[in-house]
Design a protein around this motif. Structure first.
Motif, PDB file in Angstrom:
ATOM      1  N   ILE A 136      47.514 -97.423 -32.700  1.00  0.00           N
ATOM      2  CA  ILE A 136      47.869 -98.811 -33.012  1.00  0.00           C
ATOM      3  C   ILE A 136      47.302 -99.229 -34.363  1.00  0.00           C
ATOM      4  O   ILE A 136      47.960 -99.915 -35.146  1.00  0.00           O
ATOM      5  CB  ILE A 136      47.384 -99.752 -31.890  1.00  0.00           C
ATOM      6  N   GLU A 137      46.077 -98.788 -34.669  1.00  0.00           N
ATOM      7  CA  GLU A 137      45.492 -99.122 -35.967  1.00  0.00           C
ATOM      8  C   GLU A 137      46.288 -98.479 -37.103  1.00  0.00           C
ATOM      9  O   GLU A 137      46.438 -99.065 -38.179  1.00  0.00           O
ATOM     10  CB  GLU A 137      44.040 -98.666 -36.018  1.00  0.00           C
ATOM     11  N   MET A 138      46.832 -97.279 -36.848  1.00  0.00           N
ATOM     12  CA  MET A 138      47.682 -96.638 -37.846  1.00  0.00           C
ATOM     13  C   MET A 138      48.934 -97.467 -38.118  1.00  0.00           C
ATOM     14  O   MET A 138      49.392 -97.585 -39.253  1.00  0.00           O
ATOM     15  CB  MET A 138      48.084 -95.240 -37.363  1.00  0.00           C
ATOM     16  N   LEU A 139      49.479 -98.092 -37.057  1.00  0.00           N
ATOM     17  CA  LEU A 139      50.710 -98.863 -37.208  1.00  0.00           C
ATOM     18  C   LEU A 139      50.495-100.207 -37.889  1.00  0.00           C
ATOM     19  O   LEU A 139      51.284-100.619 -38.747  1.00  0.00           O
ATOM     20  CB  LEU A 139      51.351 -99.089 -35.829  1.00  0.00           C
ATOM     21  N   ILE A 140      49.422-100.906 -37.528  1.00  0.00           N
ATOM     22  CA  ILE A 140      49.275-102.293 -37.981  1.00  0.00           C
ATOM     23  C   ILE A 140      47.931-102.597 -38.615  1.00  0.00           C
ATOM     24  O   ILE A 140      47.654-103.734 -38.977  1.00  0.00           O
ATOM     25  CB  ILE A 140      49.499-103.271 -36.805  1.00  0.00           C
ATOM     26  N   GLY A 141      47.068-101.591 -38.765  1.00  0.00           N
ATOM     27  CA  GLY A 141      45.707-101.846 -39.236  1.00  0.00           C
ATOM     28  C   GLY A 141      45.616-102.352 -40.664  1.00  0.00           C
ATOM     29  O   GLY A 141      44.637-102.992 -41.039  1.00  0.00           O
ATOM     30  N   ARG A 142      46.619-102.071 -41.497  1.00  0.00           N
ATOM     31  CA  ARG A 142      46.549-102.482 -42.907  1.00  0.00           C
ATOM     32  C   ARG A 142      47.108-103.886 -43.131  1.00  0.00           C
ATOM     33  O   ARG A 142      46.988-104.428 -44.223  1.00  0.00           O
ATOM     34  CB  ARG A 142      47.313-101.474 -43.781  1.00  0.00           C
ATOM     35  N   ARG A 143      47.736-104.466 -42.131  1.00  0.00           N
ATOM     36  CA  ARG A 143      48.258-105.827 -42.283  1.00  0.00           C
ATOM     37  C   ARG A 143      47.128-106.844 -42.128  1.00  0.00           C
ATOM     38  O   ARG A 143      46.050-106.535 -41.617  1.00  0.00           O
ATOM     39  CB  ARG A 143      49.352-106.092 -41.248  1.00  0.00           C
ATOM     40  N   ARG A 144      47.400-108.077 -42.553  1.00  0.00           N
ATOM     41  CA  ARG A 144      46.410-109.138 -42.403  1.00  0.00           C
ATOM     42  C   ARG A 144      46.085-109.332 -40.926  1.00  0.00           C
ATOM     43  O   ARG A 144      46.977-109.473 -40.091  1.00  0.00           O
ATOM     44  CB  ARG A 144      46.958-110.441 -42.990  1.00  0.00           C
ATOM     45  N   GLY A 145      44.787-109.337 -40.625  1.00  0.00           N
ATOM     46  CA  GLY A 145      44.364-109.432 -39.228  1.00  0.00           C
ATOM     47  C   GLY A 145      44.621-108.158 -38.445  1.00  0.00           C
ATOM     48  O   GLY A 145      44.689-108.188 -37.212  1.00  0.00           O
ATOM     49  N   GLY A 146      44.739-107.031 -39.154  1.00  0.00           N
ATOM     50  CA  GLY A 146      45.147-105.786 -38.506  1.00  0.00           C
ATOM     51  C   GLY A 146      44.196-105.298 -37.439  1.00  0.00           C
ATOM     52  O   GLY A 146      44.630-104.822 -36.379  1.00  0.00           O
ATOM     53  N   MET A 147      42.877-105.400 -37.666  1.00  0.00           N
ATOM     54  CA  MET A 147      41.919-104.897 -36.679  1.00  0.00           C
ATOM     55  C   MET A 147      41.975-105.712 -35.387  1.00  0.00           C
ATOM     56  O   MET A 147      41.953-105.160 -34.288  1.00  0.00           O
ATOM     57  CB  MET A 147      40.504-104.933 -37.257  1.00  0.00           C
ATOM     58  N   GLY A 148      42.050-107.036 -35.530  1.00  0.00           N
ATOM     59  CA  GLY A 148      42.156-107.872 -34.331  1.00  0.00           C
ATOM     60  C   GLY A 148      43.453-107.635 -33.593  1.00  0.00           C
ATOM     61  O   GLY A 148      43.488-107.574 -32.360  1.00  0.00           O
ATOM     62  N   THR A 149      44.540-107.496 -34.347  1.00  0.00           N
ATOM     63  CA  THR A 149      45.833-107.207 -33.735  1.00  0.00           C
ATOM     64  C   THR A 149      45.809-105.861 -33.024  1.00  0.00           C
ATOM     65  O   THR A 149      46.381-105.705 -31.941  1.00  0.00           O
ATOM     66  CB  THR A 149      46.938-107.208 -34.807  1.00  0.00           C
ATOM     67  N   ALA A 150      45.126-104.885 -33.648  1.00  0.00           N
ATOM     68  CA  ALA A 150      44.996-103.569 -33.011  1.00  0.00           C
ATOM     69  C   ALA A 150      44.227-103.666 -31.696  1.00  0.00           C
ATOM     70  O   ALA A 150      44.574-103.003 -30.708  1.00  0.00           O
ATOM     71  CB  ALA A 150      44.305-102.601 -33.963  1.00  0.00           C
ATOM     72  N   MET A 151      43.186-104.511 -31.661  1.00  0.00           N
ATOM     73  CA  MET A 151      42.432-104.683 -30.417  1.00  0.00           C
ATOM     74  C   MET A 151      43.329-105.265 -29.318  1.00  0.00           C
ATOM     75  O   MET A 151      43.317-104.784 -28.179  1.00  0.00           O
ATOM     76  CB  MET A 151      41.230-105.607 -30.627  1.00  0.00           C
ATOM     77  N   VAL A 152      44.120-106.291 -29.667  1.00  0.00           N
ATOM     78  CA  VAL A 152      45.007-106.906 -28.671  1.00  0.00           C
ATOM     79  C   VAL A 152      46.041-105.892 -28.176  1.00  0.00           C
ATOM     80  O   VAL A 152      46.277-105.756 -26.973  1.00  0.00           O
ATOM     81  CB  VAL A 152      45.708-108.145 -29.270  1.00  0.00           C
ATOM     82  N   GLY A 153      46.657-105.158 -29.115  1.00  0.00           N
ATOM     83  CA  GLY A 153      47.650-104.171 -28.719  1.00  0.00           C
ATOM     84  C   GLY A 153      47.070-103.056 -27.880  1.00  0.00           C
ATOM     85  O   GLY A 153      47.675-102.619 -26.895  1.00  0.00           O
ATOM     86  N   ALA A 154      45.868-102.588 -28.249  1.00  0.00           N
ATOM     87  CA  ALA A 154      45.222-101.525 -27.478  1.00  0.00           C
ATOM     88  C   ALA A 154      44.858-102.012 -26.079  1.00  0.00           C
ATOM     89  O   ALA A 154      44.995-101.266 -25.099  1.00  0.00           O
ATOM     90  CB  ALA A 154      43.980-101.032 -28.213  1.00  0.00           C
ATOM     91  N   SER A 155      44.402-103.252 -25.976  1.00  0.00           N
ATOM     92  CA  SER A 155      44.078-103.810 -24.653  1.00  0.00           C
ATOM     93  C   SER A 155      45.324-103.883 -23.786  1.00  0.00           C
ATOM     94  O   SER A 155      45.268-103.574 -22.591  1.00  0.00           O
ATOM     95  CB  SER A 155      43.463-105.205 -24.797  1.00  0.00           C
TER      96      SER A 155
END
Length: 429
Positions: free
Chosen positions: A81-100
């Motif tokens: 998930i971090e590979m897909l969206i980690g570089r966008r604004r708020g990517g780490m938080g979005t990755a946490m939500v998607g991974a959860s």
């Protein structure tokens, strides 16, 4: 009056520090004494209620969750998930939500998502500029996506306690779960740059490495697709799907990722047994409490009392939802699902709320209650896992509740199609 007595007694026993299961046992003893009930007969009826093939899915999904947590699946999902969206604004938080959301769809429990995702993500998020309190609050609420997106332990318990279709309850909570995931991602994106600043992400990975990460994650991604598709496609029952999840967790963790060891497998089995034992005891005593209350017509009297005091159906629904949130801030989601929800179901049915729709209402109310002080069990667990002071997590959690969880609960409550359209389309109602 009796229902209020049951709730107050339960809260008093929990407040004294008794384990949840034995607090329920105390309520059973008190009700049996008040109504002169035959405990031998009640225990036999409770055992018969537990003797259900559907309930076999409960320990199997719990075991699958622990096995996937220790088998390296969570780490692969986060990397993907971090590979897909980690570089966008708020990517780490979005990755946490998607991974959860993804891990919850595999494990079926919020606590497993908190432990697995929080251990791996909160430290890297702090390095990228996320305050630990905010990360813990986001983890506490996003972990509850797992009780909305099937397979869900909470929905299994609700279906058994209220005698509804497990598959229908699963389907009813999918759309609210996706809305919760989307809402958290949008909120996180707006917070970055306003409440704190996120440092730029590392350089984009080369295509070869992206393909390698995707290939490593593919077995983990296939598990929820097979489980959900198999249930709704009529290939297997929820219990058979749970057995498949256990088998897949062992095979993937041991032979594909090779993170699973015999020791980890044994530890997972012990943790699953402890969790299952506690839940089964709660279920046993809740079934007995239900038998006593039904025999004394307590749910019917509660319905008559509320309907006599409040005539407007919308006010009745708001009263029930508010009650669920307040109680959810004090006791755990299992207790709400197996005791409070069946007690309130006749009242909701009297104002034309379908039982399957009520399943989604209960689940979205738990999202708020489990992260609301004074108890806030999942928020406190997220703080403990993320080593974040509780005081720093409370305000971000309240913002998430106000701007995301509360609107979701209201929309789910007053737009029944969000919960009922999919079960009807699948022919489950």
């Amino acid at each position: 009056m009796e229902s209020l007595f049951v709730l107050l007694l339960l809260l008093a026993l929990l407040g004294l520090g008794l384990p949840v299961a034995w607090s329920f046992a105390g309520v059973v003893a008190a009700l049996a004494w008040v109504y002169d009930a035959n405990l031998n007969t009640l225990m036999l009826q409770g055992f018969r209620s537990l003797n259900s093939v559907i309930l076999l899915a409960l320990p199997l999904f719990i075991l699958a969750g622990y096995l996937m947590e220790s088998g390296g699946i969570a780490g692969r999902l986060i990397a993907f998930i971090e590979m897909l969206i980690g570089r966008r604004r708020g990517g780490m938080g979005t990755a946490m939500v998607g991974a959860s959301g993804l891990f919850g769809a595999i494990a079926g429990t919020a606590s497993a998502a908190v432990a697995a995702i929080g251990t791996l993500m909160i430290d890297p998020m702090e390095k990228r500029g996320y305050p630990r309190g905010y990360s813990a609050a986001l983890l506490g609420i996003s972990s509850l996506i797992g009780i909305l997106i099937p397979p869900s332990i909470t929905m299994i318990l609700f279906a058994v306690a209220t005698q509804q279709s497990v598959a229908a309850c699963f389907a009813a909570s999918i759309v609210p779960g996706l809305l919760l995931m989307g809402g958290l991602m949008v909120f996180n994106r707006f917070q970055v740059g306003r409440s704190f600043h996120e440092t730029p992400a590392p350089a984009a990975l080369p295509m070869r490495e992206k393909m390698a990460i995707t290939a490593r994650t593919l077995p983990a991604l296939l598990v929820p697709l097979i489980i959900i598709g198999g249930i709704y496609g009529g290939v297997f029952t929820p219990t058979e799907a749970a057995a498949f999840a256990v088998l897949a967790a062992v095979l993937i963790g041991m032979f594909i990722y090779r993170d699973m060891t015999v020791k980890k497998m044994c530890n997972s089995a012990v943790q699953a047994a402890e969790t299952t034992g506690s839940i089964v005891l709660i279920l046993l005593f809740s079934f007995i409490i239900g038998r006593i209350m039904v025999s004394q017509r307590i749910p019917q009297e509660l319905t008559e009392l509320v309907m006599a005091a409040v005539e407007d159906p919308i006010l009745v629904i708001l009263l029930v939802v508010s009650f669920l949130i307040v109680v959810g801030a004090i006791i755990d989601d299992v207790s709400i699902t197996v005791v409070i929800a069946p007690l309130l179901l006749p009242l909701m049915v009297s104002v034309d709320v379908h039982p399957v729709h009520f399943a989604s209402i209960v689940a979205t109310s738990v999202v708020i209650g489990a992260n609301s002080p004074p108890m806030a069990p999942l928020l406190y667990m997220a703080c403990r896992i993320g080593k974040a002071p509780v005081g720093q997590a409370v305000m971000p959690a309240l913002k998430l509740i106000l701007w995301v969880a509360m609107p979701l609960m209201l929309v789910t409550t007053f737009v029944p199609a969000l919960s009922l359209a999919l079960p009807r389309w699948l022919g489950l109602m």
